[in-house]
Motif scaffolding. Structure first.
Motif, PDB file in Angstrom:
ATOM      1  N   LEU A  84       4.561   4.848 -16.839  1.00  0.00           N
ATOM      2  CA  LEU A  84       5.269   4.781 -15.557  1.00  0.00           C
ATOM      3  C   LEU A  84       4.414   4.121 -14.482  1.00  0.00           C
ATOM      4  N   LEU A  85       3.139   4.486 -14.450  1.00  0.00           N
ATOM      5  CA  LEU A  85       2.238   3.868 -13.474  1.00  0.00           C
ATOM      6  C   LEU A  85       2.097   2.364 -13.720  1.00  0.00           C
ATOM      7  N   LEU A  86       1.948   1.975 -14.978  1.00  0.00           N
ATOM      8  CA  LEU A  86       1.804   0.554 -15.304  1.00  0.00           C
ATOM      9  C   LEU A  86       3.047  -0.232 -14.904  1.00  0.00           C
ATOM     10  N   VAL A  87       4.190   0.235 -15.341  1.00  0.00           N
ATOM     11  CA  VAL A  87       5.444  -0.471 -15.040  1.00  0.00           C
ATOM     12  C   VAL A  87       5.715  -0.454 -13.537  1.00  0.00           C
ATOM     13  N   LEU A 125       4.285   5.678  -5.402  1.00  0.00           N
ATOM     14  CA  LEU A 125       4.362   5.703  -6.862  1.00  0.00           C
ATOM     15  C   LEU A 125       3.371   6.707  -7.441  1.00  0.00           C
ATOM     16  N   ILE A 126       2.155   6.675  -6.958  1.00  0.00           N
ATOM     17  CA  ILE A 126       1.135   7.609  -7.440  1.00  0.00           C
ATOM     18  C   ILE A 126       1.547   9.046  -7.154  1.00  0.00           C
ATOM     19  N   ILE A 158       6.006  -3.223  -8.342  1.00  0.00           N
ATOM     20  CA  ILE A 158       5.634  -3.302  -6.926  1.00  0.00           C
ATOM     21  C   ILE A 158       4.923  -4.615  -6.640  1.00  0.00           C
ATOM     22  N   LEU A 159       4.028  -5.020  -7.527  1.00  0.00           N
ATOM     23  CA  LEU A 159       3.314  -6.281  -7.349  1.00  0.00           C
ATOM     24  C   LEU A 159       4.267  -7.468  -7.401  1.00  0.00           C
ATOM     25  N   ALA A 205       0.830  -1.213   0.000  1.00  0.00           N
ATOM     26  CA  ALA A 205       0.000   0.000   0.000  1.00  0.00           C
ATOM     27  C   ALA A 205       0.860   1.257   0.000  1.00  0.00           C
ATOM     28  N   VAL A 206       1.897   1.282   0.826  1.00  0.00           N
ATOM     29  CA  VAL A 206       2.757   2.474   0.916  1.00  0.00           C
ATOM     30  C   VAL A 206       3.512   2.695  -0.391  1.00  0.00           C
ATOM     31  N   LEU A 207       4.040   1.639  -0.954  1.00  0.00           N
ATOM     32  CA  LEU A 207       4.763   1.777  -2.222  1.00  0.00           C
ATOM     33  C   LEU A 207       3.840   2.229  -3.354  1.00  0.00           C
TER      34      LEU A 207
END
Length: 69
Positions: free
Chosen positions: A49-52, A28-29, A57-58, A22-24
């Motif tokens: 950038l959000l997708l990658v 990122l956002i 992170i996942l 959640a924090v990461l």
């Protein structure tokens, strides 16, 4: 009352099961938002950038949760 506590606890757990995830994700956002607002990064680049970033992170979260052996 116990039912409501259990319900809210379950709902909270759905979104914040892994605190680091959640924090990461929020970091990122926030970082991509700063890039878009202050540095005028194009929307398509921000989306990439959000997708990658989310996929990385996942993958990191799954790697940490995987059993060793």
């Amino acid at each position: 009352m116990k039912f409501l506590n259990a319900l809210f606890s379950e709902l909270f757990g759905l979104f914040v099961e892994d605190g680091r995830l959640a924090v990461l994700s929020l970091a990122l956002i926030a970082a991509v938002t700063v890039l878009v607002k202050l540095l005028a990064v194009p929307a398509l680049a921000a989306a990439a950038l959000l997708l990658v970033g989310c996929l990385a992170i996942l993958a990191f979260s799954v790697y940490r949760a995987a059993p060793r052996g």
